[in-house]
Design an enzyme around this catalytic site. Sequence first.
Site, PDB file in Angstrom:
ATOM      1  N   TYR A 138      -3.476  -2.249   2.328  1.00  0.00           N
ATOM      2  CA  TYR A 138      -2.039  -2.527   2.305  1.00  0.00           C
ATOM      3  C   TYR A 138      -1.477  -2.005   0.987  1.00  0.00           C
ATOM      4  O   TYR A 138      -1.716  -2.579  -0.071  1.00  0.00           O
ATOM      5  CB  TYR A 138      -1.849  -4.033   2.442  1.00  0.00           C
ATOM      6  CG  TYR A 138      -0.441  -4.543   2.592  1.00  0.00           C
ATOM      7  CD1 TYR A 138       0.657  -3.713   2.722  1.00  0.00           C
ATOM      8  CD2 TYR A 138      -0.224  -5.926   2.613  1.00  0.00           C
ATOM      9  CE1 TYR A 138       1.925  -4.229   2.866  1.00  0.00           C
ATOM     10  CE2 TYR A 138       1.045  -6.447   2.759  1.00  0.00           C
ATOM     11  CZ  TYR A 138       2.111  -5.602   2.880  1.00  0.00           C
ATOM     12  OH  TYR A 138       3.375  -6.118   3.019  1.00  0.00           O
ATOM     13  N   LYS A 166      -1.688   0.155   5.864  1.00  0.00           N
ATOM     14  CA  LYS A 166      -0.304  -0.268   6.066  1.00  0.00           C
ATOM     15  C   LYS A 166       0.489   0.282   4.893  1.00  0.00           C
ATOM     16  O   LYS A 166       0.268  -0.095   3.736  1.00  0.00           O
ATOM     17  CB  LYS A 166      -0.180  -1.788   6.136  1.00  0.00           C
ATOM     18  CG  LYS A 166       1.269  -2.243   6.305  1.00  0.00           C
ATOM     19  CD  LYS A 166       1.422  -3.755   6.302  1.00  0.00           C
ATOM     20  CE  LYS A 166       2.898  -4.125   6.406  1.00  0.00           C
ATOM     21  NZ  LYS A 166       3.123  -5.595   6.325  1.00  0.00           N
TER      22      LYS A 166
END
Length: 298
Positions: A138, A166
């Site tokens: 992330y 992400k």
Amino acid sequence: MTTPPPLGRSLCAMITPFTPSGALDLDGAQRLAAHLVTNGCDGLVLSGTTGESPTTTDAEKSDLVRAVREAVGARAKVITGIGTPDTRHTTELARQAEKAGADGLLLVSPYYSRPPQDAIEAHFREIADACGLPLMLYDIPVRTGTRIEPETLLRLAEHPRIVAVKDCSNDFLGAQKVLARTDLAYYAGCDEHNLALYAVGGAGYVSTVANVIPEHLRSVLDAFDAGDTARAARLQQRATPLIEAIMSAGLPGTVTAKALLNALALPAGPVRSPLRPADTGRTGELLALHDDLIGVSA
């Protein structure tokens, strides 16, 4: 992508429902999870930024995974956030999530301490080596204070359990460089980029806004996959006012998403301190934008 994304395509960064007293609402989480999957999500990301993970305990995170896993069964992937500033604690959470039934892990770079790239890379590798689940890294430097630099991602892509990213870096060029040189599944983490990243080879999205319009956001990707790029663009553009109101109008997305979910009589409940709820005026604006979007024929 030439193969199906490893963790789904239309993923919701699910809020964590709480009771009016602020306790974890597992029944509400199950009902919301089932609703989201029925309406287009093939993956649910728990205990991320939108899930208020800094305010939930380790036990609550495990309980949430178990409850959502029970609610959705094999109909959707269940991914859970495990990121902390402490490598040992993060490793413990990874093992705990695996035992609870998660399909994958969302792993943010260590925040606050701002480690250099070699330390970030070592952190990720240690956690990937310690468990058997696939990892989605992330990249959200606005919250962590540090990027996961493209060159670091290129090296980490060699690890068999690091399979996805992400992307909240707002570095579209960097994302394309990694896409061109690795097999990492790249997910848009900012809803305004959902279609753009998908069009250059992204895997899909991990969306806060999907809490309230899961079917509409999925229809954007469906239209693109069907070759109707004009319709895909039109659907993305129609969602822009609501995306802006939820994500870029001065309140955290958790606050605005929960306000709208509550207005729609879907499980959400309050936010936990230090966050504060949206006022009635903002909630009314969100509901009006939602109703306008849903009322327009695709």
